[in-house]
Design a protein around this motif. Structure first.
Motif, PDB file in Angstrom:
ATOM      1  N   PHE A  15      30.658  35.738  49.781  1.00  0.00           N
ATOM      2  CA  PHE A  15      31.374  34.568  50.282  1.00  0.00           C
ATOM      3  C   PHE A  15      30.718  33.306  49.743  1.00  0.00           C
ATOM      4  N   GLY A  16      31.439  32.201  49.812  1.00  0.00           N
ATOM      5  CA  GLY A  16      30.886  30.912  49.412  1.00  0.00           C
ATOM      6  C   GLY A  16      31.508  30.342  48.161  1.00  0.00           C
ATOM      7  N   GLU A  17      31.319  29.024  47.974  1.00  0.00           N
ATOM      8  CA  GLU A  17      31.874  28.312  46.834  1.00  0.00           C
ATOM      9  C   GLU A  17      30.788  27.530  46.104  1.00  0.00           C
ATOM     10  N   SER A  18      31.123  27.094  44.909  1.00  0.00           N
ATOM     11  CA  SER A  18      30.187  26.384  44.056  1.00  0.00           C
ATOM     12  C   SER A  18      29.621  25.137  44.715  1.00  0.00           C
ATOM     13  N   HIS A  19      30.463  24.385  45.434  1.00  0.00           N
ATOM     14  CA  HIS A  19      30.017  23.126  46.025  1.00  0.00           C
ATOM     15  C   HIS A  19      30.065  23.140  47.547  1.00  0.00           C
ATOM     16  N   GLY A  78      19.413  50.395  57.834  1.00  0.00           N
ATOM     17  CA  GLY A  78      20.688  51.104  57.781  1.00  0.00           C
ATOM     18  C   GLY A  78      21.843  50.280  58.303  1.00  0.00           C
ATOM     19  N   THR A  79      21.545  49.130  58.881  1.00  0.00           N
ATOM     20  CA  THR A  79      22.583  48.226  59.371  1.00  0.00           C
ATOM     21  C   THR A  79      22.891  47.198  58.281  1.00  0.00           C
ATOM     22  N   PRO A  80      23.983  46.451  58.410  1.00  0.00           N
ATOM     23  CA  PRO A  80      24.366  45.496  57.357  1.00  0.00           C
ATOM     24  C   PRO A  80      23.252  44.501  57.027  1.00  0.00           C
ATOM     25  N   ILE A  81      23.017  44.329  55.736  1.00  0.00           N
ATOM     26  CA  ILE A  81      22.036  43.366  55.241  1.00  0.00           C
ATOM     27  C   ILE A  81      22.768  42.068  54.925  1.00  0.00           C
ATOM     28  N   GLY A  82      22.367  40.994  55.555  1.00  0.00           N
ATOM     29  CA  GLY A  82      22.971  39.688  55.301  1.00  0.00           C
ATOM     30  C   GLY A  82      22.028  38.809  54.502  1.00  0.00           C
ATOM     31  N   ILE A  83      22.519  38.236  53.411  1.00  0.00           N
ATOM     32  CA  ILE A  83      21.707  37.368  52.555  1.00  0.00           C
ATOM     33  C   ILE A  83      22.464  36.074  52.306  1.00  0.00           C
ATOM     34  N   VAL A  84      21.773  34.953  52.371  1.00  0.00           N
ATOM     35  CA  VAL A  84      22.392  33.663  52.108  1.00  0.00           C
ATOM     36  C   VAL A  84      21.559  32.899  51.084  1.00  0.00           C
ATOM     37  N   ILE A  85      22.244  32.149  50.213  1.00  0.00           N
ATOM     38  CA  ILE A  85      21.622  31.285  49.210  1.00  0.00           C
ATOM     39  C   ILE A  85      22.234  29.891  49.386  1.00  0.00           C
ATOM     40  N   TYR A  86      21.443  28.918  49.745  1.00  0.00           N
ATOM     41  CA  TYR A  86      21.982  27.581  50.000  1.00  0.00           C
ATOM     42  C   TYR A  86      22.087  26.764  48.708  1.00  0.00           C
ATOM     43  N   ASN A  87      23.189  26.027  48.582  1.00  0.00           N
ATOM     44  CA  ASN A  87      23.346  25.093  47.468  1.00  0.00           C
ATOM     45  C   ASN A  87      22.503  23.849  47.737  1.00  0.00           C
ATOM     46  N   GLN A  88      21.916  23.302  46.659  1.00  0.00           N
ATOM     47  CA  GLN A  88      21.043  22.140  46.819  1.00  0.00           C
ATOM     48  C   GLN A  88      21.375  20.994  45.876  1.00  0.00           C
ATOM     49  N   ASP A  89      22.074  21.280  44.788  1.00  0.00           N
ATOM     50  CA  ASP A  89      22.255  20.250  43.763  1.00  0.00           C
ATOM     51  C   ASP A  89      23.724  20.088  43.374  1.00  0.00           C
ATOM     52  N   GLN A  90      24.599  20.097  44.391  1.00  0.00           N
ATOM     53  CA  GLN A  90      26.011  19.869  44.106  1.00  0.00           C
ATOM     54  C   GLN A  90      26.255  18.398  43.753  1.00  0.00           C
ATOM     55  N   GLY A 116      48.269  27.827  46.694  1.00  0.00           N
ATOM     56  CA  GLY A 116      48.909  26.566  47.033  1.00  0.00           C
ATOM     57  C   GLY A 116      47.934  25.471  47.399  1.00  0.00           C
ATOM     58  N   HIS A 117      46.651  25.792  47.373  1.00  0.00           N
ATOM     59  CA  HIS A 117      45.611  24.826  47.748  1.00  0.00           C
ATOM     60  C   HIS A 117      44.318  25.319  47.102  1.00  0.00           C
ATOM     61  N   ARG A 118      43.613  24.441  46.397  1.00  0.00           N
ATOM     62  CA  ARG A 118      42.406  24.880  45.706  1.00  0.00           C
ATOM     63  C   ARG A 118      41.256  23.904  45.913  1.00  0.00           C
ATOM     64  N   ASP A 119      40.056  24.447  45.783  1.00  0.00           N
ATOM     65  CA  ASP A 119      38.842  23.638  45.832  1.00  0.00           C
ATOM     66  C   ASP A 119      38.512  23.273  44.387  1.00  0.00           C
ATOM     67  N   TYR A 120      38.740  22.014  44.016  1.00  0.00           N
ATOM     68  CA  TYR A 120      38.545  21.584  42.634  1.00  0.00           C
ATOM     69  C   TYR A 120      37.085  21.289  42.306  1.00  0.00           C
ATOM     70  N   ARG A 121      36.210  21.269  43.306  1.00  0.00           N
ATOM     71  CA  ARG A 121      34.811  20.914  43.089  1.00  0.00           C
ATOM     72  C   ARG A 121      34.082  22.059  42.364  1.00  0.00           C
ATOM     73  N   GLY A 122      33.962  21.917  41.080  1.00  0.00           N
ATOM     74  CA  GLY A 122      33.266  22.935  40.302  1.00  0.00           C
ATOM     75  C   GLY A 122      34.003  24.246  40.197  1.00  0.00           C
ATOM     76  N   GLY A 123      35.268  24.251  40.576  1.00  0.00           N
ATOM     77  CA  GLY A 123      36.047  25.478  40.508  1.00  0.00           C
ATOM     78  C   GLY A 123      36.048  26.271  41.799  1.00  0.00           C
ATOM     79  N   GLY A 124      35.274  25.809  42.807  1.00  0.00           N
ATOM     80  CA  GLY A 124      35.281  26.502  44.092  1.00  0.00           C
ATOM     81  C   GLY A 124      34.857  27.951  43.975  1.00  0.00           C
ATOM     82  N   ARG A 125      35.695  28.834  44.459  1.00  0.00           N
ATOM     83  CA  ARG A 125      35.401  30.267  44.471  1.00  0.00           C
ATOM     84  C   ARG A 125      35.496  30.879  43.073  1.00  0.00           C
ATOM     85  N   SER A 126      36.215  30.216  42.149  1.00  0.00           N
ATOM     86  CA  SER A 126      36.356  30.748  40.796  1.00  0.00           C
ATOM     87  C   SER A 126      35.161  30.400  39.914  1.00  0.00           C
ATOM     88  N   SER A 127      34.232  29.602  40.423  1.00  0.00           N
ATOM     89  CA  SER A 127      33.062  29.209  39.658  1.00  0.00           C
ATOM     90  C   SER A 127      32.121  30.390  39.440  1.00  0.00           C
TER      91      SER A 127
END
Length: 360
Positions: A15-19, A78-90, A116-127
């Motif tokens: 999950f998550g987007e470029s910006h 054995g349970t779900p492993i959750g990992i997060v990486i925070y953006n810092q230089d958008q 019908g709606h997109r995140d144009y900031r750095g391509g969003g999810r397509s980045s």
């Protein structure tokens, strides 16, 4: 079903987007008791992160991983492993000029057509920034595979028309990370870097080929008919941004041979193992691993963003000019290497677990 989930038993959802605030991944199905080396995960993130050399984008991200769940006392539970990486230089303001414009060869138009709606900031999810979460998950998968003696080695085999011209057996794969290009042929790597720098200076981009070699996979992995091992590898690698082609084993060159020359003859080695004298099959036959090295090549196009004005249209269908600016890779290949490693690891980890239930 969401296109953000990969795998059957070793299952990851990113999950998550470029910006956005950050990116992350949930890993479900990782067996309990795996000693998890967080530093090894961070090392893989460092190989992918932006700003690591003069031939990649200069966006500054530490890409530090934070593990939220699924481990205790240094081992997986054995349970779900959750990992997060925070953006810092958008720098979202850098994309204000294309909020309603479609950049040539980007996903701007297709995301608008679909949602019908997109995140144009750095391509969003397509980045390509989305792949940070994949690399984190892949680093966990690689540690699982290492438990079974399996290693993955991806490297830059070609940039533009500059290629090593060598089979992977002729190269020292231990040299992959000794230069910024991640090519294990030092002489060719120097020429590649010069080409990338020349392209960068011209405000343009260039593509190339990543080759991957996997060693230690036992015979018997793969799920015919729709989840053949090479099919799953192809889908995983082709899901990487800018990847335009995939061939394993003899690939397209194999069409020039007759069957008598292309077939891999079997023999029994001194240890009593069934082997093949050649490996044009690329370690996979009938969609199932045969115990030989698995190898493939993946083609990556030139990065679509160039520092030049291009003709396009906006959301209203009017002709516009897209002004080239921002921080982008002149060549995606060096940073694509750890992403290919990660996607291969995810596929193999999944097939590793699936193989355990194939027979009594």
């Amino acid at each position: 079903m969401s296109g953000s989930t990969h795998g059957t038993l070793f299952r990851v959802t990113t999950f998550g987007e470029s910006h956005g605030v950050g990116l992350g991944v949930t890993i479900d199905g990782c067996p309990a008791g795996l000693k998890l080396d967080v530093e090894a995960i961070q090392q893989e993130m460092a190989r992918r992160r932006p700003g690591q050399s003069r031939i990649v984008t200069q966006r500054k991200e530490a890409d530090g991983v934070e593990i939220l769940s699924g481990t205790f006392e240094g081992k997986t539970t054995g349970t779900p492993i959750g990992i997060v990486i925070y953006n810092q230089d958008q720098r979202s303001k850098d994309y204000g000029h294309i909020f309603d414009k479609y950049r040539p060869s980007h996903a701007d138009y297709t995301f608008t057509a679909k949602y019908g709606h997109r995140d144009y900031r750095g391509g969003g999810r397509s980045s390509a920034r989305e792949t940070a979460a994949r690399v984190a998950a892949g680093a966990v998968a690689r540690q699982l595979l290492a438990h079974y003696g399996i290693s993955i080695h991806s490297y830059v085999d070609q940039v533009g028309s500059i290629a090593t011209g060598k089979d992977h057996h002729e190269l020292d794969l231990g040299l992959i990370d000794t230069n910024d290009v991640r090519c294990p042929d030092p002489t060719t790597a120097a020429t590649m870097e010069q080409e990338i720098m020349a392209v960068k200076k011209a405000g343009d981009t260039i593509g190339g080929v990543v080759k991957c070699v996997v060693r230690g996979v036992p015979a018997g992995w793969g799920e015919p008919v729709f989840d053949k091992l090479h099919a799953d590898l192809g889908k995983a690698v082709l899901s990487i941004n800018a990847c335009k082609g995939f061939e394993y084993g003899s690939g397209f060159d194999g069409v020039t041979l007759r069957g008598s020359a292309h077939n891999d003859a079997f023999y029994t080695d001194e240890a009593g193992r069934t082997r093949t004298r050649t490996n044009r099959s690329g370690g996979i036959q009938g969609g199932i691993s045969n115990g030989e090295d698995i190898y493939f090549r993946a083609a990556f196009k030139p990065v679509a963003t160039i520092i030049a004005d291009q003709e396009s249209v906006n959301e209203s269908g009017e002709s516009v000019t897209v002004v080239g600016k921002g921080r982008h890779d002149p060549c995606v290949l060096p940073r694509a290497v750890p992403i290919v490693d990660a996607m291969v690891a995810l596929v193999l980890a999944d097939h590793c677990l699936r193989a355990r239930g194939n027979r009594l």
